[in-house]
Motif scaffolding. Structure first.
Motif, PDB file in Angstrom:
ATOM      1  N   PRO A   1      -0.403 -13.486  -3.759  1.00 35.02           N
ATOM      2  CA  PRO A   1       0.787 -13.029  -3.042  1.00 35.02           C
ATOM      3  C   PRO A   1       1.950 -12.733  -3.979  1.00 35.02           C
ATOM      4  CG  PRO A   1       0.616 -15.404  -2.872  1.00 35.02           C
ATOM      5  CD  PRO A   1      -0.616 -14.930  -3.601  1.00 35.02           C
ATOM      6  N   ALA A   2       2.851 -11.890  -3.495  1.00 33.64           N
ATOM      7  CA  ALA A   2       4.149 -11.686  -4.138  1.00 33.64           C
ATOM      8  C   ALA A   2       5.181 -12.210  -3.152  1.00 33.64           C
ATOM      9  CB  ALA A   2       4.380 -10.211  -4.434  1.00 33.64           C
ATOM     10  N   MET A   3       6.174 -12.897  -3.668  1.00 36.76           N
ATOM     11  CA  MET A   3       7.163 -13.535  -2.820  1.00 36.76           C
ATOM     12  C   MET A   3       8.521 -12.849  -2.984  1.00 36.76           C
ATOM     13  SD  MET A   3       4.968 -15.665  -1.740  1.00 36.76           S
ATOM     14  CE  MET A   3       5.872 -16.766  -0.693  1.00 36.76           C
ATOM     15  N   GLN A   4       9.417 -13.138  -2.035  1.00 33.99           N
ATOM     16  CA  GLN A   4      10.770 -12.583  -2.109  1.00 33.99           C
ATOM     17  C   GLN A   4      11.376 -12.918  -3.469  1.00 33.99           C
ATOM     18  OE1 GLN A   4      13.360 -13.475   1.191  1.00 33.99           O
ATOM     19  NE2 GLN A   4      15.169 -13.254  -0.086  1.00 33.99           N
ATOM     20  N   GLY A   5      11.973 -11.910  -4.087  1.00 39.18           N
ATOM     21  CA  GLY A   5      12.602 -12.084  -5.394  1.00 39.18           C
ATOM     22  C   GLY A   5      11.694 -11.770  -6.560  1.00 39.18           C
ATOM     23  N   ASP A   6      10.385 -11.687  -6.313  1.00 38.68           N
ATOM     24  CA  ASP A   6       9.461 -11.326  -7.395  1.00 38.68           C
ATOM     25  C   ASP A   6       9.675  -9.869  -7.784  1.00 38.68           C
ATOM     26  OD1 ASP A   6       8.284 -13.830  -7.336  1.00 38.68           O
ATOM     27  OD2 ASP A   6       6.420 -13.155  -6.364  1.00 38.68           O
ATOM     28  N   ILE A   7       9.486  -9.601  -9.042  1.00 37.71           N
ATOM     29  CA  ILE A   7       9.447  -8.221  -9.525  1.00 37.71           C
ATOM     30  C   ILE A   7       7.978  -7.892  -9.747  1.00 37.71           C
ATOM     31  CG2 ILE A   7      10.048  -6.633 -11.392  1.00 37.71           C
ATOM     32  CD1 ILE A   7      12.590  -8.372 -11.783  1.00 37.71           C
ATOM     33  N   VAL A   8       7.525  -6.837  -9.079  1.00 37.37           N
ATOM     34  CA  VAL A   8       6.139  -6.405  -9.247  1.00 37.37           C
ATOM     35  C   VAL A   8       6.130  -5.119 -10.056  1.00 37.37           C
ATOM     36  CG1 VAL A   8       5.317  -7.551  -7.162  1.00 37.37           C
ATOM     37  CG2 VAL A   8       6.067  -5.183  -7.025  1.00 37.37           C
ATOM     38  N   GLU A   9       5.123  -4.986 -10.898  1.00 37.10           N
ATOM     39  CA  GLU A   9       5.017  -3.779 -11.717  1.00 37.10           C
ATOM     40  C   GLU A   9       3.679  -3.114 -11.471  1.00 37.10           C
ATOM     41  OE1 GLU A   9       5.730  -4.796 -15.794  1.00 37.10           O
ATOM     42  OE2 GLU A   9       4.112  -6.242 -15.879  1.00 37.10           O
ATOM     43  N   PHE A  10       3.700  -1.780 -11.641  1.00 38.18           N
ATOM     44  CA  PHE A  10       2.562  -0.932 -11.300  1.00 38.18           C
ATOM     45  C   PHE A  10       1.961  -0.346 -12.568  1.00 38.18           C
ATOM     46  CE2 PHE A  10       5.358  -1.269  -7.777  1.00 38.18           C
ATOM     47  CZ  PHE A  10       4.555  -1.276  -6.657  1.00 38.18           C
ATOM     48  N   GLY A  11       0.712  -0.692 -12.820  1.00 42.90           N
ATOM     49  CA  GLY A  11      -0.038  -0.110 -13.921  1.00 42.90           C
ATOM     50  C   GLY A  11      -0.930   0.981 -13.392  1.00 42.90           C
ATOM     51  N   LEU A  12      -0.893   2.127 -14.053  1.00 39.55           N
ATOM     52  CA  LEU A  12      -1.656   3.285 -13.571  1.00 39.55           C
ATOM     53  C   LEU A  12      -2.482   3.874 -14.700  1.00 39.55           C
ATOM     54  CD1 LEU A  12       1.450   4.260 -11.726  1.00 39.55           C
ATOM     55  CD2 LEU A  12      -0.721   4.270 -10.527  1.00 39.55           C
ATOM     56  N   ALA A  13      -3.660   4.343 -14.339  1.00 42.83           N
ATOM     57  CA  ALA A  13      -4.539   4.981 -15.312  1.00 42.83           C
ATOM     58  C   ALA A  13      -5.361   6.058 -14.617  1.00 42.83           C
ATOM     59  CB  ALA A  13      -5.476   3.957 -15.946  1.00 42.83           C
TER      60      ALA A  13
ATOM     61  N   LEU B   1       0.828  -1.209   0.000  1.00 43.47           N
ATOM     62  CA  LEU B   1       0.000   0.000   0.000  1.00 43.47           C
ATOM     63  C   LEU B   1       0.864   1.261   0.000  1.00 43.47           C
ATOM     64  CD1 LEU B   1      -2.870  -1.036   2.414  1.00 43.47           C
ATOM     65  CD2 LEU B   1      -2.933  -0.883  -0.087  1.00 43.47           C
ATOM     66  N   GLN B   2       1.979   1.222   0.719  1.00 43.89           N
ATOM     67  CA  GLN B   2       2.919   2.350   0.698  1.00 43.89           C
ATOM     68  C   GLN B   2       3.447   2.569  -0.716  1.00 43.89           C
ATOM     69  OE1 GLN B   2       6.399   1.687   3.114  1.00 43.89           O
ATOM     70  NE2 GLN B   2       7.447   3.476   2.313  1.00 43.89           N
ATOM     71  N   TRP B   3       3.832   1.488  -1.380  1.00 40.49           N
ATOM     72  CA  TRP B   3       4.334   1.601  -2.747  1.00 40.49           C
ATOM     73  C   TRP B   3       3.265   2.131  -3.690  1.00 40.49           C
ATOM     74  CZ3 TRP B   3       6.969  -3.872  -3.326  1.00 40.49           C
ATOM     75  CH2 TRP B   3       8.137  -3.907  -2.564  1.00 40.49           C
ATOM     76  N   ILE B   4       2.038   1.629  -3.536  1.00 34.71           N
ATOM     77  CA  ILE B   4       0.937   2.074  -4.394  1.00 34.71           C
ATOM     78  C   ILE B   4       0.706   3.572  -4.226  1.00 34.71           C
ATOM     79  CG2 ILE B   4      -1.573   1.962  -4.705  1.00 34.71           C
ATOM     80  CD1 ILE B   4      -1.287  -1.108  -4.161  1.00 34.71           C
ATOM     81  N   ASP B   5       0.659   4.043  -2.981  1.00 33.71           N
ATOM     82  CA  ASP B   5       0.442   5.473  -2.731  1.00 33.71           C
ATOM     83  C   ASP B   5       1.560   6.296  -3.358  1.00 33.71           C
ATOM     84  OD1 ASP B   5      -0.923   7.734  -1.640  1.00 33.71           O
ATOM     85  OD2 ASP B   5       0.442   7.724   0.062  1.00 33.71           O
ATOM     86  N   GLU B   6       2.794   5.832  -3.217  1.00 34.08           N
ATOM     87  CA  GLU B   6       3.931   6.567  -3.792  1.00 34.08           C
ATOM     88  C   GLU B   6       3.884   6.569  -5.314  1.00 34.08           C
ATOM     89  OE1 GLU B   6       8.810   6.346  -3.864  1.00 34.08           O
ATOM     90  OE2 GLU B   6       7.716   5.207  -2.361  1.00 34.08           O
ATOM     91  N   GLU B   7       3.662   5.411  -5.920  1.00 35.46           N
ATOM     92  CA  GLU B   7       3.631   5.321  -7.388  1.00 35.46           C
ATOM     93  C   GLU B   7       2.453   6.104  -7.964  1.00 35.46           C
ATOM     94  OE1 GLU B   7       6.048   4.173  -9.210  1.00 35.46           O
ATOM     95  OE2 GLU B   7       7.153   3.341  -7.515  1.00 35.46           O
ATOM     96  N   ALA B   8       1.298   6.010  -7.321  1.00 30.45           N
ATOM     97  CA  ALA B   8       0.120   6.753  -7.785  1.00 30.45           C
ATOM     98  C   ALA B   8       0.343   8.257  -7.644  1.00 30.45           C
ATOM     99  CB  ALA B   8      -1.128   6.309  -7.029  1.00 30.45           C
ATOM    100  N   ALA B   9       1.008   8.670  -6.571  1.00 30.08           N
ATOM    101  CA  ALA B   9       1.311  10.097  -6.385  1.00 30.08           C
ATOM    102  C   ALA B   9       2.252  10.601  -7.471  1.00 30.08           C
ATOM    103  CB  ALA B   9       1.908  10.340  -5.000  1.00 30.08           C
ATOM    104  N   ILE B  10       3.285   9.834  -7.771  1.00 30.60           N
ATOM    105  CA  ILE B  10       4.215  10.230  -8.845  1.00 30.60           C
ATOM    106  C   ILE B  10       3.462  10.350 -10.163  1.00 30.60           C
ATOM    107  CG2 ILE B  10       6.189   9.463 -10.228  1.00 30.60           C
ATOM    108  CD1 ILE B  10       7.283   8.207  -7.561  1.00 30.60           C
TER     109      ILE B  10
END
Length: 136
Positions: A59-71, A26-35
């Motif tokens: 879930p996302a596990m250690q070592g996974d790369i997650v990407e953020f799609g925004l619209a 959620l912290q990452w989402i707020d930051e990415e959405a703000a940017i």
């Protein structure tokens, strides 16, 4: 929806079940959405007013790369409403959807809401032009 940024899930990002901690996501989402909103409205004097429905899907596990799609979902006089989809980069499996994230532009001096002068249509044109200029 364009997937614009990525993060690597590190050991410090994990919960007791060894998957990505929801609070960190959620912290990452707020930051990415703000940017994203800052770039759309061309101002850095924005605050998060509201985050609507949040659905954790896998879930996302250690070592996974997650990407953020925004619209951009909607544009008000002083606000912009954004949707964020987080997915696993390798599998494309949806991890989380955060919908109706509202940011409000503030006057830097008074800290009160102020009009940003953008419309949904002008933001679509602005984005298309930026991608064309960068060959995307």
């Amino acid at each position: 929806m364009r997937f614009l940024t990525r993060r690597l899930v590190m050991p410090n990002d994990l919960n007791y079940a060894h998957s990505l901690f929801g609070g960190r996501l959620l912290q990452w989402i707020d930051e990415e959405a703000a940017i994203y909103a800052i770039c759309q409205l061309e101002t850095n004097c924005l605050v998060t007013k509201h985050i609507g429905a949040i659905t954790f899907e896998s879930p996302a596990m250690q070592g996974d790369i997650v990407e953020f799609g925004l619209a951009t979902k909607a544009v008000g006089k002083t606000s912009i409403t954004v949707s964020c989809l987080v997915r696993n980069k390798a599998t494309k499996k949806s991890i989380c959807l955060a919908d109706d994230i509202v940011f409000v532009k503030l006057d830097p001096s008074s800290r009160l809401p102020v009009a940003h002068g953008k419309t949904l249509e002008s933001l679509a044109e602005q984005t298309a032009q930026a991608f064309a200029e960068n060959g995307i």
